[in-house]
Design a protein around this motif. Structure first.
Motif, PDB file in Angstrom:
ATOM      1  N   PHE A 129      11.931  50.069  23.293  1.00 35.43           N
ATOM      2  CA  PHE A 129      11.429  51.368  23.742  1.00 35.43           C
ATOM      3  C   PHE A 129      12.277  51.918  24.883  1.00 35.43           C
ATOM      4  N   ARG A 130      12.586  51.088  25.859  1.00 31.66           N
ATOM      5  CA  ARG A 130      13.348  51.545  27.019  1.00 31.66           C
ATOM      6  C   ARG A 130      14.798  51.867  26.653  1.00 31.66           C
ATOM      7  N   ARG A 155      15.489  53.160  23.757  1.00 36.78           N
ATOM      8  CA  ARG A 155      15.340  54.281  22.820  1.00 36.78           C
ATOM      9  C   ARG A 155      15.988  53.963  21.471  1.00 36.78           C
ATOM     10  N   HIS A 181      15.295  52.569  17.477  1.00 42.68           N
ATOM     11  CA  HIS A 181      14.291  52.346  16.439  1.00 42.68           C
ATOM     12  C   HIS A 181      14.261  50.863  16.071  1.00 42.68           C
ATOM     13  N   GLU A 197      25.084  51.181  22.746  1.00 40.85           N
ATOM     14  CA  GLU A 197      23.671  50.965  22.418  1.00 40.85           C
ATOM     15  C   GLU A 197      23.299  49.495  22.569  1.00 40.85           C
ATOM     16  N   CYS A 257       5.168  50.588  26.698  1.00 40.03           N
ATOM     17  CA  CYS A 257       4.955  50.798  25.269  1.00 40.03           C
ATOM     18  C   CYS A 257       3.940  49.814  24.690  1.00 40.03           C
ATOM     19  N   CYS A 310       2.619  57.520  23.942  1.00 35.17           N
ATOM     20  CA  CYS A 310       3.928  57.314  24.550  1.00 35.17           C
ATOM     21  C   CYS A 310       3.911  57.777  25.999  1.00 35.17           C
ATOM     22  N   GLU A 364       6.455  58.498  27.682  1.00 31.20           N
ATOM     23  CA  GLU A 364       7.588  59.384  27.909  1.00 31.20           C
ATOM     24  C   GLU A 364       7.313  60.798  27.398  1.00 31.20           C
ATOM     25  N   CYS A 365       6.846  60.919  26.133  1.00 29.68           N
ATOM     26  CA  CYS A 365       6.665  62.251  25.533  1.00 29.68           C
ATOM     27  C   CYS A 365       5.224  62.585  25.188  1.00 29.68           C
ATOM     28  N   CYS A 384      10.735  59.240  20.447  1.00 33.17           N
ATOM     29  CA  CYS A 384      11.719  58.739  21.410  1.00 33.17           C
ATOM     30  C   CYS A 384      12.665  57.709  20.789  1.00 33.17           C
ATOM     31  N   GLN A 385      12.186  56.996  19.769  1.00 31.16           N
ATOM     32  CA  GLN A 385      13.001  55.980  19.098  1.00 31.16           C
ATOM     33  C   GLN A 385      13.272  56.436  17.672  1.00 31.16           C
TER      34      GLN A 385
END
Length: 416
Positions: free
Chosen positions: A220-221, A223, A225, A237, A272, A278, A280-281, A303-304
């Motif tokens: 999650f942190r 971002r 999938h 990544e 998460c 979420c 974040e969003c 986010c992911q």
């Protein structure tokens, strides 16, 4: 046979920074790398002790431990989700030989009794054993201490040779709880793998110490999938993922250091894992069971986001599955009720019911129930059993004439 009913939101609600203490209780059963590192630090008191007597042990373990009678423990080693009490060799004293390997599982634990009172995770009472802990399955008398071990789901205590210890010790630079994590060695292992990230980051041969919570938080942190392949990652990544995993593991370890006896080592605050929204969003988090390991994974589809490398996961059309619509009125708070399983022990355990969204998990045991009544504003008293009245799902039968059971969809299509 199973029947999928919606809407269903079984994940706990999000909590703010004032509720961090709650996570100590909610996640207390999940033993991961940072906790093993702290346990190994505390168990250093066993170094130098001789094994005098095997008071109690499973027959196979007792037979293997007999080889160590009279020998001293030379070293305590933590690597990933394992602890090794390394004994000296009978053939050559003062030289390391085999070891007692400890994997604590979900809620396994130990006590160490010296001249004072016993200490350790099992020295204090908990909600499951209010009258005190049952007798340990493994009980060892050392020269100046008593070391007791309890079995639990997933726990394992066994004797392993020095060659295995050496193999595990070589992975230490890739242990996410290790103070000197080697990014240069770990990045190529991620980029060269064809495994899904949900399986790859929990592979103890690649990243020792990563458990389900660290996995969800790292993905999650970073971002990323959870169903991407390792070889689809860029170097940037892969580095971002490793940094997120290591950072969360070290935060967790910092919490563990506050425990003087190995009990109540709470996790760092998750952004998460265990949430439904979420942080974040504000989107609804998805909960899936994909990959070889089939472990629960929380993630945000916004986010992911998936990329062009993501495998298309189509929903399987199973014969013994039926989707039905449940009609529920709005509660007094003018919200759509949520559906959940009754997890409180008793006659109603496992029954499906609907409650006010604000009272989600109010009927669950432990932190998910009793602490939420304090941490969150109370909702209305709406409550409805789904096996009674017009929504009586207990009357449904499968084509093979078996009674249907309700389950939450843990796949990408129709998730939740």
């Amino acid at each position: 046979c199973s029947s999928h009913v919606g809407p269903s939101h079984l994940a706990p609600e999000a909590v703010d920074a004032q509720s961090v203490r709650c996570w100590t209780w909610l996640l207390a059963l999940m033993v991961e790398g940072p906790e093993y590192r702290r346990h190994a630090e505390l168990l250093q008191v066993l170094v130098g002790q001789r094994l005098k007597r095997i008071v109690r042990a499973h027959p196979s373990l007792e037979m293997a431990l007999a080889e160590f009678l009279g020998l001293r423990i030379l070293r305590l080693l933590s690597a990933g989700k394992e602890i090794f009490a390394i004994f000296e060799s009978r053939k050559q004293l003062e030289v390391e030989g085999g070891a007692l390997r400890l994997h604590l599982g979900e809620s396994g634990g130990y006590t160490v009794a010296t001249r004072g009172a016993a200490w350790g995770p099992k020295a204090s009472r908990d909600s499951r054993h209010r009258k005190g802990q049952p007798p340990p399955e493994t009980d060892l008398e050392l020269s100046d201490a008593r070391f007791s071990l309890w079995d639990s789901l997933g726990s394992r205590y066994e004797i392993c040779p020095w060659t295995y210890i050496k193999t595990v010790e070589d992975r230490l630079p890739r242990d996410v709880s290790f103070e000197l994590f080697d990014f240069k060695k770990a990045v190529p292992l991620l980029l060269g793998s064809g495994m899904l990230l949900v399986d790859l980051v929990m592979n103890q041969a690649i990243l020792p110490g990563v458990g389900n919570i660290i996995k969800c938080e790292g993905l999650f942190r970073a971002r990323l999938h959870p169903l991407r392949l390792g070889k689809s990652l860029s170097s940037e990544e892969a580095g971002r993922l490793l940094s997120a995993l290591v950072d969360f593991a070290h935060r967790w370890y910092d919490n563990c250091r506050a425990s003087p006896d190995g009990a109540h080592m709470g996790c760092a605050e998750p952004l998460c894992y265990g949430r439904s929204v979420c942080t974040e969003c504000g989107a609804t988090l998805l909960l899936i069971k994909e990959g070889t390991r089939r472990r629960l994974t929380y993630f945000c589809s916004a986010c992911q986001a998936p990329d062009s490398h993501l495998r298309a996961l189509g929903g399987k059309q199973l014969r013994h599955r039926k989707q039905i619509r449940v009609h529920l009125p709005l509660c007094r708070c003018k919200r759509l009720p949520v559906i959940q399983l009754m997890r409180r022990p008793g006659k109603t355990f496992g029954r499906l019911h609907a409650v006010c969204e604000k009272r989600r998990n109010a009927n669950q045991p432990g932190c998910a129930g009793q602490h939420r009544k304090v941490l969150h504003a109370p909702g209305c008293d709406f409550f409805a059993w789904l096996d009674e009245g017009q929504n009586n799902i207990s009357l449904l039968q499968c084509a093979c004439m078996q009674r249907m059971v309700c389950r939450r969809v843990l796949e990408i299509p129709n998730n939740g």
